[in-house]
Design an enzyme around this catalytic site. Sequence first.
Site, mmCIF file in Angstrom:
data_model
loop_
_atom_site.group_PDB
_atom_site.id
_atom_site.type_symbol
_atom_site.label_atom_id
_atom_site.label_comp_id
_atom_site.label_asym_id
_atom_site.label_seq_id
_atom_site.Cartn_x
_atom_site.Cartn_y
_atom_site.Cartn_z
ATOM 1 N N TYR A 96 -20.914 13.580 17.157
ATOM 2 C CA TYR A 96 -19.941 14.635 16.757
ATOM 3 C C TYR A 96 -18.567 13.959 16.475
ATOM 4 O O TYR A 96 -17.819 15.259 15.960
ATOM 5 C CB TYR A 96 -20.334 15.740 17.864
ATOM 6 C CG TYR A 96 -19.669 15.413 19.058
ATOM 7 C CD1 TYR A 96 -18.173 15.257 19.383
ATOM 8 C CD2 TYR A 96 -20.545 15.219 19.996
ATOM 9 C CE1 TYR A 96 -17.911 14.924 20.529
ATOM 10 C CE2 TYR A 96 -20.290 15.006 21.279
ATOM 11 C CZ TYR A 96 -18.544 14.982 21.599
ATOM 12 O OH TYR A 96 -18.541 14.493 23.078
ATOM 13 N N HIS A 136 -3.633 2.884 8.387
ATOM 14 C CA HIS A 136 -4.163 2.189 7.279
ATOM 15 C C HIS A 136 -4.644 0.950 8.029
ATOM 16 O O HIS A 136 -3.637 0.149 8.301
ATOM 17 C CB HIS A 136 -3.847 2.032 5.820
ATOM 18 C CG HIS A 136 -4.581 0.980 5.176
ATOM 19 N ND1 HIS A 136 -5.894 1.118 4.980
ATOM 20 C CD2 HIS A 136 -4.036 0.039 4.597
ATOM 21 C CE1 HIS A 136 -6.411 0.134 4.185
ATOM 22 N NE2 HIS A 136 -5.245 -0.675 3.860
ATOM 23 N N HIS A 148 -7.848 -2.214 8.404
ATOM 24 C CA HIS A 148 -9.111 -3.032 7.873
ATOM 25 C C HIS A 148 -10.052 -3.270 8.952
ATOM 26 O O HIS A 148 -10.647 -4.429 9.294
ATOM 27 C CB HIS A 148 -8.679 -4.453 7.285
ATOM 28 C CG HIS A 148 -7.785 -4.429 6.373
ATOM 29 N ND1 HIS A 148 -7.244 -5.594 5.407
ATOM 30 C CD2 HIS A 148 -7.285 -3.253 5.602
ATOM 31 C CE1 HIS A 148 -6.530 -5.277 4.613
ATOM 32 N NE2 HIS A 148 -6.462 -3.893 4.284
ATOM 33 N N TYR A 159 -11.120 24.676 21.753
ATOM 34 C CA TYR A 159 -10.341 23.918 22.525
ATOM 35 C C TYR A 159 -8.903 23.611 22.224
ATOM 36 O O TYR A 159 -8.117 23.406 23.242
ATOM 37 C CB TYR A 159 -11.156 22.374 22.605
ATOM 38 C CG TYR A 159 -12.338 22.291 23.289
ATOM 39 C CD1 TYR A 159 -12.384 22.613 24.739
ATOM 40 C CD2 TYR A 159 -13.529 22.109 22.687
ATOM 41 C CE1 TYR A 159 -13.601 22.535 25.350
ATOM 42 C CE2 TYR A 159 -14.873 22.148 23.449
ATOM 43 C CZ TYR A 159 -14.750 22.315 24.709
ATOM 44 O OH TYR A 159 -16.068 22.247 25.532
ATOM 45 N N GLU A 196 0.739 -1.166 -0.210
ATOM 46 C CA GLU A 196 0.082 0.046 0.014
ATOM 47 C C GLU A 196 0.859 1.226 -0.021
ATOM 48 O O GLU A 196 0.246 2.350 0.363
ATOM 49 C CB GLU A 196 -0.959 0.010 1.255
ATOM 50 C CG GLU A 196 -1.949 -0.862 1.161
ATOM 51 C CD GLU A 196 -3.115 -0.744 0.099
ATOM 52 O OE1 GLU A 196 -2.953 0.055 -0.643
ATOM 53 O OE2 GLU A 196 -4.109 -1.245 0.163
ATOM 54 N N HIS A 245 -12.880 -2.203 1.791
ATOM 55 C CA HIS A 245 -11.503 -2.415 2.030
ATOM 56 C C HIS A 245 -11.066 -2.134 3.483
ATOM 57 O O HIS A 245 -10.572 -3.039 4.410
ATOM 58 C CB HIS A 245 -10.844 -1.594 1.101
ATOM 59 C CG HIS A 245 -9.297 -1.661 0.990
ATOM 60 N ND1 HIS A 245 -8.510 -1.444 0.159
ATOM 61 C CD2 HIS A 245 -8.235 -2.085 2.255
ATOM 62 C CE1 HIS A 245 -7.021 -1.542 0.372
ATOM 63 N NE2 HIS A 245 -7.001 -1.888 1.634
#
Length: 220
Positions: free
Chosen positions: A119, A98, A100, A215, A80, A160
């Site tokens: 939120y 990344h 799964h 914040y 990837e 994916h």
Amino acid sequence: MSEQRRDSIEQAWGAVVATARRTASEGLVVGTSGNVSARVGATVLVTPSGVPYDRLRPEDAVGVDLEGNRVLGELAPTSELPLHLAVYRNTGAAAVVHTHAVHATAVSTLVAEVPSVHYAAAMLGGPVRVAAYARYGTDELAGNMLTALRDRTGCLLANHGTVAYGATLDEAYDRTAQLEWLCRVWLAASSVPGRSPALLTPDQLGDVQEALKGYGQQPG
């Protein structure tokens, strides 16, 4: 390589490995699926292809430049790599995670955008988009991801998984975990027979985004 740069590389690699192991221990990946990277100057440290995270050692560090040329290590970088490099070339990211993750991957097969049931979506820049499907490891997938990431710090990849980035590995990981949680909440709420989850409006999400600026951090 200067001693200072060597120290920076070693520290960053240790953080990459620790984050990768965390994705496995907290159930966001199975086996060697998913991948993690961090940028140190012009070098991107990335988990290697096909090596279980618990077997990675300091000497297994893998580094490439922004064009994908290997500049450090002997192991092959993750398949990837195009996805990670696309993020670094087009954002100010210093870290990419990344995964799964189960709930997020399930949601990626159902919608084009994650419904705003909480939120937490504002913490990722707004409603989270789903990048169109393309085979893993391709430039097409990386391009689809960039479209979904426009003005966002996280997205889903159709059928994916997830991608999130940040200024640190901790930030990228936290965004990944929030995205998985958000998807889990929507799946749980939408599974109640005869009921549909109430969704936040764009104005309500925008109000949260403005509050977050004040914040300077995630609200408790």
